[in-house]
Enzyme design. Structure first.
Site, PDB file in Angstrom:
ATOM      1  N   HIS A  20      -6.234  -6.957   8.401  1.00  0.00           N
ATOM      2  CA  HIS A  20      -7.089  -5.934   9.024  1.00  0.00           C
ATOM      3  C   HIS A  20      -8.570  -6.297   8.887  1.00  0.00           C
ATOM      4  O   HIS A  20      -8.990  -6.977   7.957  1.00  0.00           O
ATOM      5  CB  HIS A  20      -6.773  -4.511   8.533  1.00  0.00           C
ATOM      6  N   ASP A  71     -16.839   1.590   7.782  1.00  0.00           N
ATOM      7  CA  ASP A  71     -15.827   2.636   7.760  1.00  0.00           C
ATOM      8  C   ASP A  71     -16.072   3.666   6.662  1.00  0.00           C
ATOM      9  O   ASP A  71     -16.939   3.496   5.804  1.00  0.00           O
ATOM     10  CB  ASP A  71     -14.424   2.018   7.617  1.00  0.00           C
ATOM     11  N   ASN A 106      -3.244  -7.794   5.085  1.00  0.00           N
ATOM     12  CA  ASN A 106      -2.446  -7.784   6.317  1.00  0.00           C
ATOM     13  C   ASN A 106      -3.278  -8.198   7.537  1.00  0.00           C
ATOM     14  O   ASN A 106      -2.856  -8.009   8.667  1.00  0.00           O
ATOM     15  CB  ASN A 106      -1.838  -6.387   6.536  1.00  0.00           C
ATOM     16  N   GLU A 132      -6.031  -1.852  11.835  1.00  0.00           N
ATOM     17  CA  GLU A 132      -4.780  -2.305  11.234  1.00  0.00           C
ATOM     18  C   GLU A 132      -3.898  -2.992  12.278  1.00  0.00           C
ATOM     19  O   GLU A 132      -3.990  -2.671  13.475  1.00  0.00           O
ATOM     20  CB  GLU A 132      -4.023  -1.083  10.675  1.00  0.00           C
TER      21      GLU A 132
HETATM   22  C1  F6R Z   1     -14.052  -2.164   3.969  1.00  0.00           C
HETATM   23  C2  F6R Z   1     -13.327  -2.876   5.026  1.00  0.00           C
HETATM   24  C3  F6R Z   1     -12.031  -3.571   4.743  1.00  0.00           C
HETATM   25  C4  F6R Z   1     -12.093  -4.442   3.503  1.00  0.00           C
HETATM   26  C5  F6R Z   1     -10.741  -5.102   3.231  1.00  0.00           C
HETATM   27  C6  F6R Z   1     -10.757  -5.926   1.966  1.00  0.00           C
HETATM   28  O1  F6R Z   1     -15.246  -1.630   4.462  1.00  0.00           O
HETATM   29  O2  F6R Z   1     -13.771  -2.898   6.108  1.00  0.00           O
HETATM   30  O3  F6R Z   1     -11.701  -4.371   5.864  1.00  0.00           O
HETATM   31  O4  F6R Z   1     -13.084  -5.415   3.670  1.00  0.00           O
HETATM   32  O5  F6R Z   1      -9.766  -4.111   3.092  1.00  0.00           O
HETATM   33  O6  F6R Z   1     -10.911  -5.061   0.869  1.00  0.00           O
HETATM   34  P1  F6R Z   1     -11.169  -5.596  -0.605  1.00  0.00           P
HETATM   35  O7  F6R Z   1     -12.511  -6.254  -0.595  1.00  0.00           O
HETATM   36  O8  F6R Z   1     -11.158  -4.378  -1.473  1.00  0.00           O
HETATM   37  O9  F6R Z   1     -10.081  -6.561  -0.905  1.00  0.00           O
END
Ligand code: F6R
Length: 242
Positions: free
Chosen positions: A138, A67, A136, A143
Site C-alpha cells: 500500500h 492520511d 502489502n 490498499e
Molecule cells: C503513513 C502511510 C503508510 C505507511 C506504511 C508504512 O502515512 O502513508 O503508507 O508509510 O504503512 O508504515 P510503517 O512506516 O509504520 O512501516
C-alpha cells in the site's frame, strides 16, 4: 525508478534528510507531503536535530500529510495529527498554518476531503512527496484492490494493515478501521516521490516493487513505475531479496 541502498536505518534517515535539506536550500517555499508510521521517525529526529543546529529553516515550508485515521481526536496519541506534532512540527519553525492534515473527526467527510485537495491545489501542488511502503504494497492507505481511488477518499483498512498498525494501540479492537487518504492520483501528481523502506520485514514488499514488470492495482506501489521521478531509499535489510 531510482534505487538507493543505504547501510542501515540511520544512514537511510540521514540520506533522506540530506535530500530534504538540499531541496529547501534550493526552494525555501518547498511544498511537501509527509508520512507517519515507524519508518520516518529517524528522519524526523534528524530534521529536528539539523533545525536545532541552524542547518535547515522551515519558515516558508508547507507540509501536507498523506492520511489520518477516521474517528480519532487530534489529542489522541495515536492520531496522525498528534504524531506529526510530537515528532516534528512542535520542534521546528514550520508555521502551524502551513501544516495540513485531513480531519478524521469531520462531520462531513466528503467536504473535508474536497477542501483538503483544494488546499493542495491552492499552494500550487506538491514538490516532494515522501512515503513509506506497506508490507502489502500500500501507498498512503491505498490498499490492494480491484480498483484504486484517484482522489482523496475514505477507505476501510485491510485486516493486514490493522494487524500491522495494532502495535501502536493497547489492543487490536482500538485500531480505527477507516482512514482518510490521498488517492493514487494525488500521489502521482507530486513532482517528485521518495519511498523510504527499512527492515527485513519489508524485503518482500521492496522486491515486489522494484522487480515488478507489470503495474497492478493489487500492489498499489507498482503504479509508481509510471511516475517520472521516483526514488526508493532502502536499508540493506529491506534490500535483502534484490
Ligand atoms: C503513513 C502511510 C503508510 C505507511 C506504511 C508504512 O502515512 O502513508 O503508507 O508509510 O504503512 O508504515 P510503517 O512506516 O509504520 O512501516
Amino acid at each position: 525508478m531510482k534505487l538507493i541502498i543505504t547501510k542501515d536505518y540511520e544512514d537511510l534517515s540521514n540520506t533522506v534528510a540530506d535530500i530534504i535539506q538540499d531541496k529547501i536550500e534550493q526552494d525555501a517555499k518547498l511544498k511537501l507531503v509527509l508520512p507517519t508510521g515507524s519508518t520516518p521517525i529517524g528522519l524526523y529526529a534528524e530534521l529536528v536535530k539539523r533545525y536545532k543546529n541552524n542547518e535547515i529553516d522551515f519558515k516558508e515550508v508547507t507540509s501536507f500529510n498523506l492520511d489520518e485515521y477516521v474517528g480519532l481526536d487530534r489529542n489522541n496519541e495515536n492520531s496522525y495529527y498528534y504524531f506529526m506534532h510530537d515528532s516534528l512540527f512542535n520542534h521546528i519553525n514550520i508555521k502551524p498554518e502551513n501544516t495540513y492534515l485531513p480531519n478524521g473527526m469531520a462531520e462531513d467527510i466528503a467536504a473535508e476531503l474536497l477542501s483538503y485537495e483544494k488546499k493542495m491545489e491552492a499552494v500550487g501542488g506538491i514538490d516532494l512527496l515522501i512515503d513509506g511502503l506497506g508490507e502489502n504494497g500500500h501507498i498512503g492507505f491505498n490498499e490492494p484492490n480491484n480498483e484504486l481511488q484517484l482522489r482523496a477518499n475514505v477507505t476501510p483498512l485491510t485486516t493486514s494493515t490493522i494487524e500491522a498498525n495494532s502495535r501502536f494501540f493497547e489492543n487490536k479492537e482500538e485500531v480505527p478501521t477507516e482512514a482518510l487518504t490521498l488517492g493514487m492520483g494525488n500521489i502521482m501528481e507530486a513532482k517528485e516521490i521518495i519511498i523510504i523502506v527499512n527492515g527485513e520485514h519489508k524485503a518482500e514488499a521492496v522486491q515486489k516493487l522494484i522487480n515488478s514488470s507489470v503495474v497492478t492495482t493489487q500492489n498499489p506501489s507498482t503504479l509508481l513505475h509510471l511516475h517520472p521521478n521516483v526514488t526508493v531509499v532502502v536499508d540493506e535489510a529491506a534490500a535483502k531479496l534484490l
